[in-house]
Design an enzyme around this catalytic site. Structure first.
Site, PDB file in Angstrom:
ATOM      1  N   TYR A 151      15.628  -2.945  -6.114  1.00 50.84           N
ATOM      2  CA  TYR A 151      14.872  -3.659  -5.083  1.00 50.84           C
ATOM      3  C   TYR A 151      14.650  -2.842  -3.808  1.00 50.84           C
ATOM      4  CZ  TYR A 151      15.332  -7.905  -7.900  1.00 50.84           C
ATOM      5  OH  TYR A 151      15.258  -8.828  -8.912  1.00 50.84           O
ATOM      6  N   LYS A 157       9.024   1.842  -1.359  1.00 50.21           N
ATOM      7  CA  LYS A 157       7.942   2.730  -1.796  1.00 50.21           C
ATOM      8  C   LYS A 157       6.605   1.983  -1.842  1.00 50.21           C
ATOM      9  CE  LYS A 157      10.293   6.530  -2.322  1.00 50.21           C
ATOM     10  NZ  LYS A 157      10.064   7.691  -1.436  1.00 50.21           N
TER      11      LYS A 157
END
Length: 232
Positions: A151, A157
């Site tokens: 997570y 990202k």
């Protein structure tokens, strides 16, 4: 070209530094603690001399980032590329019910806020012709291919991809190329020894993108190291 690289002491960051130097560029290698044993960078310095500058650059320390940018600007240094490479991967395969939110906050400090701080303070130095900002992303940040796990890393990202897109819109009239680049699964400390890819291969691809030998035709600014479009 002067190339600033964060997290340049190992893994992909080191290989990008080595490849850039081999191609005749100058590298400002940012590391969190220059006093540690950076034997690889020392060897690069012995080989390439003054074209390699090793400097303290902790992406969580905005004051230090601002001071470094001001110092380089005072020296008359310019930049042709910024490579935001420094990142961490924590809480692997941890279910949401057991997730330590401090790990999430730490990941965002490095993986997202770090690149934002670096761009904030070094953008005024990014004045060389056909400059580039490369944010090292990951396929884990693809919303289309979301999976339960990783997570902190994956979400950071995804957010980094959005930052790349915003920067692209902001800077396109200045002909500054902005890309979020998925480098693949590599044999690094993060990727592990079973990864299929030698990190020097994506390093070469990233330099090709910086030098515009490879020109992505993707709608969005999220590509792999060959310039192929990644699924948002």
């Amino acid at each position: 070209m002067n190339v600033l690289i964060t997290g340049a002491n190992r893994g992909l960051g080191y290989e990008i530094a080595a490849e850039a130097l081999e191609r005749g560029h100058s590298v400002i290698a940012g590391v969190r603690n220059p006093d540690e044993d950076h034997s690889g960078l020392k060897l690069l310095g012995d080989k390439h001399g003054e074209r390699l500058t090793l400097t303290r650059l902790d992406v969580t320390d905005e004051k230090g980032i601002a001071e470094l940018a001001a110092s380089l600007q005072h020296e008359g240094r310019t930049l042709g590329a910024i490579v935001n490479n420094a990142a961490i991967l924590t809480a692997r395969n941890t279910p949401i019910e057991l997730l330590d939110m401090d790990e999430v906050a730490k990941t965002f400090e490095i993986n997202l806020y770090g690149p934002m701080r670096v761009v904030k303070h070094f953008l005024p130095l990014l004045t060389e012709t056909q400059a580039a900002i490369i944010n090292i992303s990951s396929e884990a940040g693809s919303i289309s291919n979301a999976y339960p796990g990783d997570y902190p890393y994956a979400i950071s990202k995804t957010a980094l991809n959005m930052f790349s897109e915003q920067l692209h819109v902001y800077l396109k009239e200045r002909d500054i190329q902005v890309l979020g680049v998925h480098p693949g699964w590599m044999r690094t400390d993060m990727g592990g020894s079973n990864a299929p890819t030698d990190p020097r291969l994506p390093a070469r691809g990233i330099l090709d993108l910086i030098e515009r030998h490879t020109v992505p035709g993707a709608r969005f600014r999220f590509v792999d190291y060959t310039g192929k479009e990644m699924p948002i």
